[in-house]
Design a protein around this motif. Structure first.
Motif, short mmCIF file in Angstrom:
data_model
loop_
_atom_site.label_atom_id
_atom_site.label_comp_id
_atom_site.label_asym_id
_atom_site.label_seq_id
_atom_site.Cartn_x
_atom_site.Cartn_y
_atom_site.Cartn_z
N GLN A 314 0.70 -1.19 0.19
CA GLN A 314 -0.04 0.10 0.02
C GLN A 314 0.79 1.25 0.07
OE1 GLN A 314 -3.11 0.20 -0.44
NE2 GLN A 314 -3.10 2.44 -0.32
N ASP A 315 1.79 1.33 0.72
CA ASP A 315 2.77 2.29 0.91
C ASP A 315 3.52 2.70 -0.38
OD1 ASP A 315 3.19 4.56 3.08
OD2 ASP A 315 5.63 3.92 2.91
N ALA A 316 3.96 1.18 -1.29
CA ALA A 316 4.85 1.66 -2.44
C ALA A 316 3.89 2.07 -3.48
CB ALA A 316 5.20 0.26 -2.56
N PHE A 317 2.50 1.55 -3.49
CA PHE A 317 1.50 1.98 -4.38
C PHE A 317 1.20 3.39 -4.35
CE2 PHE A 317 -0.50 -2.29 -4.33
CZ PHE A 317 0.43 -2.98 -5.44
N THR A 318 1.01 3.93 -3.10
CA THR A 318 0.64 5.33 -3.06
C THR A 318 1.77 6.34 -3.47
OG1 THR A 318 -0.44 5.03 -0.99
CG2 THR A 318 0.31 7.15 -1.04
N TYR A 319 3.20 5.89 -3.14
CA TYR A 319 4.42 6.73 -3.57
C TYR A 319 4.58 6.80 -5.03
CZ TYR A 319 9.28 8.19 -3.33
OH TYR A 319 10.34 8.90 -3.86
N ASN A 320 4.15 5.51 -5.69
CA ASN A 320 4.30 5.53 -7.11
C ASN A 320 2.99 5.72 -7.80
OD1 ASN A 320 7.27 4.18 -7.65
ND2 ASN A 320 6.50 3.44 -5.98
N ASP A 321 2.19 6.32 -7.15
CA ASP A 321 0.97 6.97 -7.97
C ASP A 321 0.28 5.36 -8.56
OD1 ASP A 321 1.14 9.56 -7.06
OD2 ASP A 321 2.48 9.73 -8.95
N VAL A 322 0.09 4.37 -8.21
CA VAL A 322 -0.47 3.19 -8.40
C VAL A 322 -2.26 3.45 -7.90
CG1 VAL A 322 -0.85 0.71 -8.50
CG2 VAL A 322 1.40 1.85 -8.58
N PRO A 323 -3.11 3.10 -9.00
CA PRO A 323 -4.39 3.41 -8.35
C PRO A 323 -4.91 2.29 -7.31
CG PRO A 323 -4.55 2.74 -10.65
CD PRO A 323 -3.06 3.01 -10.14
N THR A 324 -5.50 2.47 -6.35
CA THR A 324 -5.78 1.78 -5.25
C THR A 324 -7.13 1.96 -4.62
OG1 THR A 324 -4.49 2.78 -3.36
CG2 THR A 324 -3.50 1.14 -4.83
N PRO A 325 -7.73 1.36 -3.81
CA PRO A 325 -8.84 1.62 -3.10
C PRO A 325 -8.64 2.72 -2.03
CG PRO A 325 -9.13 -0.88 -3.35
CD PRO A 325 -7.60 -0.21 -3.99
N LEU A 326 -9.35 3.14 -1.51
CA LEU A 326 -9.15 4.31 -0.27
C LEU A 326 -8.71 3.36 0.75
CD1 LEU A 326 -9.23 7.09 0.89
CD2 LEU A 326 -11.59 6.64 1.50
N THR A 327 -7.61 3.76 1.24
CA THR A 327 -7.05 2.72 2.62
C THR A 327 -6.26 3.52 3.52
OG1 THR A 327 -6.49 1.28 0.50
CG2 THR A 327 -5.40 0.81 2.87
N ARG A 328 -6.66 2.89 4.83
CA ARG A 328 -5.87 3.34 6.06
C ARG A 328 -5.16 2.64 6.60
NH1 ARG A 328 -6.47 7.33 3.33
NH2 ARG A 328 -7.51 9.45 4.02
N ILE A 329 -4.18 2.87 7.21
CA ILE A 329 -3.18 1.73 8.20
C ILE A 329 -3.79 2.18 9.62
CG2 ILE A 329 -0.82 0.98 8.95
CD1 ILE A 329 0.04 1.79 6.35
N VAL A 330 -4.08 1.13 10.29
CA VAL A 330 -4.70 1.18 11.62
C VAL A 330 -3.86 0.41 12.51
CG1 VAL A 330 -6.57 0.81 13.16
CG2 VAL A 330 -7.15 1.01 10.55
N SER A 331 -3.38 1.06 13.66
CA SER A 331 -2.78 0.27 14.69
C SER A 331 -3.49 0.17 16.19
CB SER A 331 -1.40 1.34 14.91
OG SER A 331 -1.77 2.51 15.30
#
Length: 514
Positions: A314-331
């Motif tokens: 997810q982080d790599a997709f975001t950094y490289n502008d790969v289209p993904t569903p709306l996502t959040r990382i939860v801790s």
């Protein structure tokens, strides 16, 4: 057949006769090898390895530099030099220890392993597992029995003890622990031990390193890692047979190996992993060892590391502008975290554990109560969880990519009455249907997204899962080691699918001058 050499510190130490084996001194190996024209050479290093820069260490290091298959490999000796690392790894195999027949003493219980063999029946499984983890001709192992009160804290002078929780869920339980593991030179064996070692050596060289290959001369040796006990293997029996035939056409002698064959990787030129991968798993250790020993391996450990964790993806997709569903990382599963998620998403919300595979560890929360319950359940298994918008589609695209080129394209339909491709019921695992298409019929946006996301991972064999809603596409994940099943992924190009995979193995070996 490859030439096998036994290398010892001093030839005067060796008084045994073995058919077919050449015994040489380290000095001879240092000065007279490699021999011109001798292509395949295997080395069993019986030299002293008790220090980092000992003759034994240099023997293994030089063997690898000369592209000789060697036992033990240099990385194993490096691992053994760090006893803390060694004991953490050794603790993982203690579950096979039959404790009832071991005598408890203050000094512990010491025994030696010769090529994974021991004369002690209650320790045979442990010996084999330790040899798989630390492939050395001779290992000296010391066990210690610690009552529960001492088990979590006891450390012998100058020795690290593997933590109890690496062996057992309870740190208060009485337990056997590995006190030390060391590589031993042949010269350290006494007159009673040497014959037992020689007998194990004969069995090892005859049944493993001298195992007959195909009657037809082959240029390379390929291992295909499978696990017959796996419920959802990435390739079925028919597909594996087609892989074998394709590999043979490309000049490979093929052998199917299992988790128990870790120590044998040095026999091969290439490794094809056809078992579901994970990081804390033997598949990753196989890939890592194969890479270190110079095999062409698919998929490589870097690809496994990247694909097996959806947080990285997810982080790599975001950094490289790969289209993904709306996502959040939860801790956290706190009320504040729930409030934040509800401000970002509408229900239902999809929750994913980072290392999930085949839809396991993926949940859909319909309301706040379910969200809290599911989130806490998953956070108990992983420090980070992915929360993602729910996108309804009748199918997911799966685009197979090999060395950054499209290989196959399928539509995987959702399981009947379920929102995922796989439905893990109580009694059986259900799945939806599929449709295989030529890659030139895949929508350009889908293909572009697949190739862009694959390049982020590497140049291996990947399966990219993509959802499409109208003109918009969303990359869900990149899978290393994707499914290749007869009648599914190969439905359009048939046996050519397997030929392309094996051609890639051959191309990489050719480029290495092998």
């Amino acid at each position: 057949m490859p030439q096998l050499y036994l290398v010892v510190d001093d030839l005067d130490q060796w008084t045994h006769t073995l058919a077919g084996e050449a015994v040489i001194s380290f000095e001879t190996y240092l000065t007279e090898h490699p021999i011109k024209g001798q292509k395949k050479t295997r080395i069993i290093n019986l030299c002293n390895t008790d220090q980092y820069l000992s003759t034994g260490y240099y023997c293994s290091l030089l063997a690898e530099a000369r592209e000789h298959k060697v036992l033990p490999p240099a990385n194993t000796l490096t691992d053994l030099s760090s006893q803390q690392l060694t004991l953490v790894q050794a603790a993982e195999v203690l579950e096979d220890l039959d404790q009832k027949d071991l005598t408890r003493t203050d000094d512990g219980y010491a025994f030696r392993i010769y090529f994974g063999r021991t004369a002690l029946p209650q320790l045979k499984m442990l010996a084999r597992r330790l040899f798989e983890r630390f492939p050395c001709p001779i290992l000296e192992v010391r066990l210690a029995f610690l009552p529960g009160a001492q088990a979590a804290t006891a450390v012998a002078p100058n020795e690290a003890v593997a933590p109890v929780d690496a062996v057992d869920d309870s740190v208060t339980a009485d337990s056997w622990q590995v006190r030390s593991v060391h590589a031993i030179a042949f010269a350290q064996l006494d007159e009673q031990e040497a014959p037992e070692f020689v007998a194990a050596l004969e069995k090892f060289t005859q049944s493993v390193w001298r195992k007959p290959r195909s009657s037809k001369a082959s240029r390379w040796d390929m291992a295909i890692l499978v696990n017959p006990r796996e419920k959802l293997p990435p390739s079925d029996a028919k597909a594996l047979k087609k892989m074998e035939r394709a590999a043979q056409k490309m000049g490979f002698a093929v052998e199917f190996i299992g988790p128990q064959d870790y120590a044998r990787l040095g026999e091969f030129d290439a490794l094809f992993i056809r078992e579901t991968t994970a990081i804390d798993h033997h598949t990753y250790r196989f890939a890592r060892k194969a890479e270190i020993e110079g095999l062409v391996v698919m998929d490589d450990p870097t690809s496994i590391l990247r694909c097996c964790n959806k947080v990285f993806l997810q982080d790599a997709f975001t950094y490289n502008d790969v289209p993904t569903p709306l996502t959040r990382i939860v801790s956290s599963g706190s009320d504040a975290s729930l409030d934040t998620l509800e401000s970002v998403f509408s229900y239902p919300i999809v929750l994913k554990i980072p290392n999930s595979a085949f839809s396991v560890g993926v949940m859909k929360a319909e309301d706040r109560t379910m969200l809290k319950k599911m989130l806490n359940e998953l956070l108990a298994k992983s420090a980070l969880i992915l929360a993602q918008e729910y996108l309804y589609t009748e199918f997911d695209w799966r685009v197979g990519v090999l060395n950054n080129r499209p290989l196959f394209a399928c539509r995987y339909f959702m399981a009947k009455g379920h929102w995922q491709i796989y439905n893990h019921g109580e009694d059986r695992i259900g799945s939806g249907g599929w449709e295989t298409l030529p890659t030139y019929e895949v929508p350009k946006a889908v293909l572009d997204a697949a190739l862009k996301s694959a390049r982020i991972i590497g140049d291996g064999l990947y399966g990219i899962d993509i959802k499409q809603q109208g003109n918009k596409v969303y990359v869900i994940e990149v899978n290393d080691n994707p499914s290749l099943e007869e009648g599914v992924e190969d439905a359009f190009i048939g046996d050519e699918l397997y030929m392309q995979v094996m051609s890639e193995f051959a191309r990489r070996l050719e480029n290495r001058g092998r």
